[in-house]
Design a protein around this motif. Structure first.
Motif, PDB file in Angstrom:
ATOM      1  N   MET A 136       0.836  -1.210   0.000  1.00 50.64           N
ATOM      2  CA  MET A 136       0.000   0.000   0.000  1.00 50.64           C
ATOM      3  C   MET A 136       0.868   1.258   0.000  1.00 50.64           C
ATOM      4  N   TYR A 137       1.909   1.261   0.834  1.00 50.37           N
ATOM      5  CA  TYR A 137       2.741   2.457   0.938  1.00 50.37           C
ATOM      6  C   TYR A 137       3.566   2.700  -0.323  1.00 50.37           C
ATOM      7  N   ASP A 138       3.901   1.643  -1.033  1.00 50.15           N
ATOM      8  CA  ASP A 138       4.580   1.815  -2.319  1.00 50.15           C
ATOM      9  C   ASP A 138       3.648   2.488  -3.317  1.00 50.15           C
ATOM     10  N   TRP A 139       2.376   2.105  -3.259  1.00 51.68           N
ATOM     11  CA  TRP A 139       1.386   2.725  -4.148  1.00 51.68           C
ATOM     12  C   TRP A 139       1.197   4.195  -3.780  1.00 51.68           C
ATOM     13  N   PHE A 140       1.133   4.492  -2.475  1.00 53.22           N
ATOM     14  CA  PHE A 140       1.025   5.884  -2.045  1.00 53.22           C
ATOM     15  C   PHE A 140       2.188   6.707  -2.596  1.00 53.22           C
ATOM     16  N   LYS A 141       3.386   6.183  -2.485  1.00 54.79           N
ATOM     17  CA  LYS A 141       4.577   6.907  -2.940  1.00 54.79           C
ATOM     18  C   LYS A 141       4.493   7.182  -4.438  1.00 54.79           C
ATOM     19  N   GLN A 142       4.066   6.180  -5.177  1.00 51.32           N
ATOM     20  CA  GLN A 142       3.929   6.335  -6.628  1.00 51.32           C
ATOM     21  C   GLN A 142       2.876   7.389  -6.967  1.00 51.32           C
ATOM     22  N   MET A 143       1.744   7.359  -6.257  1.00 58.29           N
ATOM     23  CA  MET A 143       0.667   8.306  -6.530  1.00 58.29           C
ATOM     24  C   MET A 143       1.060   9.730  -6.145  1.00 58.29           C
ATOM     25  N   ARG A 144       1.811   9.889  -5.068  1.00 55.16           N
ATOM     26  CA  ARG A 144       2.259  11.234  -4.692  1.00 55.16           C
ATOM     27  C   ARG A 144       3.117  11.848  -5.796  1.00 55.16           C
ATOM     28  N   LYS A 145       3.889  11.022  -6.471  1.00 54.14           N
ATOM     29  CA  LYS A 145       4.785  11.504  -7.519  1.00 54.14           C
ATOM     30  C   LYS A 145       4.076  11.662  -8.858  1.00 54.14           C
ATOM     31  N   GLU A 146       3.249  10.689  -9.213  1.00 59.96           N
ATOM     32  CA  GLU A 146       2.701  10.631 -10.569  1.00 59.96           C
ATOM     33  C   GLU A 146       1.282  11.175 -10.704  1.00 59.96           C
ATOM     34  N   SER A 147       0.464  10.997  -9.674  1.00 60.45           N
ATOM     35  CA  SER A 147      -0.938  11.407  -9.795  1.00 60.45           C
ATOM     36  C   SER A 147      -1.502  11.766  -8.421  1.00 60.45           C
ATOM     37  N   PRO A 148      -1.036  12.880  -7.848  1.00 55.47           N
ATOM     38  CA  PRO A 148      -1.423  13.230  -6.471  1.00 55.47           C
ATOM     39  C   PRO A 148      -2.906  13.550  -6.289  1.00 55.47           C
ATOM     40  N   VAL A 149      -3.581  13.925  -7.381  1.00 56.22           N
ATOM     41  CA  VAL A 149      -5.032  14.139  -7.347  1.00 56.22           C
ATOM     42  C   VAL A 149      -5.620  13.218  -8.407  1.00 56.22           C
ATOM     43  N   TYR A 150      -6.216  12.134  -7.968  1.00 55.72           N
ATOM     44  CA  TYR A 150      -6.568  11.035  -8.880  1.00 55.72           C
ATOM     45  C   TYR A 150      -8.040  10.670  -8.777  1.00 55.72           C
ATOM     46  N   TYR A 151      -8.710  10.604  -9.923  1.00 53.17           N
ATOM     47  CA  TYR A 151     -10.111  10.198  -9.978  1.00 53.17           C
ATOM     48  C   TYR A 151     -10.191   8.741 -10.400  1.00 53.17           C
ATOM     49  N   ASP A 152     -10.812   7.907  -9.569  1.00 57.73           N
ATOM     50  CA  ASP A 152     -10.849   6.471  -9.860  1.00 57.73           C
ATOM     51  C   ASP A 152     -12.131   6.031 -10.551  1.00 57.73           C
ATOM     52  N   GLY A 153     -12.927   7.002 -11.000  1.00 57.73           N
ATOM     53  CA  GLY A 153     -14.192   6.683 -11.647  1.00 57.73           C
ATOM     54  C   GLY A 153     -15.391   6.927 -10.746  1.00 57.73           C
ATOM     55  N   LYS A 154     -15.131   6.993  -9.445  1.00 54.49           N
ATOM     56  CA  LYS A 154     -16.193   7.246  -8.474  1.00 54.49           C
ATOM     57  C   LYS A 154     -15.838   8.362  -7.495  1.00 54.49           C
ATOM     58  N   VAL A 155     -14.589   8.360  -7.054  1.00 53.85           N
ATOM     59  CA  VAL A 155     -14.153   9.260  -5.993  1.00 53.85           C
ATOM     60  C   VAL A 155     -12.811   9.882  -6.356  1.00 53.85           C
ATOM     61  N   TRP A 156     -12.623  11.146  -5.961  1.00 54.05           N
ATOM     62  CA  TRP A 156     -11.321  11.795  -6.098  1.00 54.05           C
ATOM     63  C   TRP A 156     -10.444  11.401  -4.913  1.00 54.05           C
ATOM     64  N   ASN A 157      -9.199  11.059  -5.192  1.00 54.15           N
ATOM     65  CA  ASN A 157      -8.269  10.618  -4.161  1.00 54.15           C
ATOM     66  C   ASN A 157      -7.113  11.603  -4.041  1.00 54.15           C
ATOM     67  N   LEU A 158      -6.797  11.980  -2.791  1.00 56.04           N
ATOM     68  CA  LEU A 158      -5.696  12.902  -2.532  1.00 56.04           C
ATOM     69  C   LEU A 158      -4.601  12.181  -1.747  1.00 56.04           C
ATOM     70  N   PHE A 159      -3.343  12.403  -2.143  1.00 58.17           N
ATOM     71  CA  PHE A 159      -2.230  11.671  -1.550  1.00 58.17           C
ATOM     72  C   PHE A 159      -1.161  12.565  -0.926  1.00 58.17           C
ATOM     73  N   LYS A 160      -1.107  13.844  -1.322  1.00 58.26           N
ATOM     74  CA  LYS A 160      -0.079  14.744  -0.800  1.00 58.26           C
ATOM     75  C   LYS A 160      -0.533  15.387   0.510  1.00 58.26           C
ATOM     76  N   TYR A 161       0.404  15.579   1.418  1.00 56.76           N
ATOM     77  CA  TYR A 161       0.126  16.172   2.723  1.00 56.76           C
ATOM     78  C   TYR A 161      -0.551  17.534   2.574  1.00 56.76           C
ATOM     79  N   GLU A 162       0.013  18.385   1.733  1.00 55.89           N
ATOM     80  CA  GLU A 162      -0.514  19.742   1.565  1.00 55.89           C
ATOM     81  C   GLU A 162      -1.975  19.723   1.147  1.00 55.89           C
TER      82      GLU A 162
END
Length: 369
Positions: free
Chosen positions: A1-27
């Protein structure tokens, strides 16, 4: 899970999965948690139904839909102010927490499940004392699981019928027994408030169960982290104050929370329409490289440590001071008595929101008898 978080923070910090927007960066996560005017917690329509609830037009519904967790100001502030002073650090039952901790630990020997024997009963016994209710640990734990383990799966509440009705019946009985009487406990405060009956039940149930799963997770996760990262000697020498904060950051009891947008907003390069769900990944924010140096290392004296494990803004966890107190005393007293030789068995909770163990069996040796 944490590897995925790290990847998302770098590549797609604001990500829409088709249903919900996901935020990964602290700020971004902290911004959403702090901005209740644009990002609402009114996920069940509590604010909108308030007049109907208070006038008695809504009398049959799921009480746990109507709590401060799912409300916006000014309703949220009214609800929080009803009991907030009881969770002020200066008003917490410190001696009782230590008394219960010592008693529970005195009953443990060479090998035991720290979850069942220690991390579960401690917070239940403490909140039961504050509510003024009987301390039936097994029953309260069953009820806690009933609601907490369905976070993210609210529709399942309808499939558990009898047990949920038992919970509601218990809350009604306790509240009814306090009406019109001298207020000597938190249940009495709720019973004699201006809330509707449904709101009172929701409030009582929230206080009874809200801290149980999360504090159990905090204590269990910390015991695992302290063992894996050789932290026990530090706790014996320095105390558990800072180490508890690092356990909260490193292994948060709650992985994520959610808000709904009240207007069109832009986060980074993404435009989010009004009425969209925004998932705030607390666990990812707590490992953000831009905020925490060496975020994947467990550093017991990490300073500063501005983790988001208790949330932020107006919804900062009401019971955070109590959870911190319980965890600090629990871990310091545990460290005085035991050295963990081995984690024998562990079984994670099967839940996408809560982060903890259903079972954590340890083999120990006593530091002293």
């Amino acid at each position: 899970m944490y590897d995925w978080f790290k990847q998302m923070r770098k590549e797609s910090p604001v990500y829409y999965d088709g249903k919900v927007w996901n935020l990964f960066k602290y700020e971004d996560c902290k911004m959403v948690l702090n901005d209740h005017k644009r990002f609402s917690s009114n996920l069940t329509g509590y604010n909108d139904k308030l007049e109907m609830l208070r006038s008695g037009k809504v009398s049959f519904d799921i009480p746990t839909r109507y709590t401060m967790l799912t409300s916006d100001p000014p309703l949220h502030d009214e609800l929080r102010n009803l009991t907030s002073d009881a969770f002020n650090p200066s008003n917490l039952p410190v001696d009782f927490v230590r008394e219960v901790t010592v008693k529970l630990l005195s009953e443990l020997d060479k090998e035991f499940d720290v979850i069942e024997s220690f991390a579960i009963p401690l917070p239940i016994l403490v909140i039961s004392k504050m509510l003024g209710i009987s301390s039936d640990v097994k029953k309260v734990k069953d009820w806690s699981d009933l609601v907490a383990l369905r976070l993210g799966r609210a529709d399942e509440i309808f499939s558990i019928g009898r047990k949920y009705l038992e919970l509601i019946s218990f809350s009604k009985k306790e509240l009814d027994s306090r009406k019109g009487k001298e207020i000597v406990d938190l249940t009495g405060r709720i019973a004699n408030s201006n809330l509707s009956e449904l709101e009172k039940e929701g409030y009582f149930i929230l206080l009874m169960i809200a801290g149980n799963e999360t504090t159990t997770n905090l204590i269990g996760n910390a015991i695992e982290d302290f063992t894996l990262y050789n932290t026990w000697d530090y706790v014996r020498e320095k105390g558990a104050l800072k180490a508890v904060e690092e356990a909260l950051r490193f292994s948060p009891p709650v992985m994520r929370t959610i808000r709904v947008t009240k207007e069109k907003v832009k986060i980074r390069d993404q435009v989010i329409d009004e009425g969209e769900l925004v998932r705030v990944w607390i666990a990812s924010a707590n490992r953000d490289e831009e905020v925490f140096k060496d975020p994947d290392s467990f550093i017991p004296d990490r300073t500063p440590n501005p983790h988001l494990s208790f949330g932020s803004g107006i919804h900062l966890c009401l019971g955070a001071p109590l959870a911190r107190l319980e965890a600090r005393i629990a871990l310091e007293e545990f460290a005085k008595r035991f050295r963990v030789k081995e984690i024998v068995k562990k079984e994670k909770i099967d839940n996408e929101v809560l982060n903890g163990y259903r079972k954590l069996v340890v083999r120990v040796e006593k530091v002293y008898s």
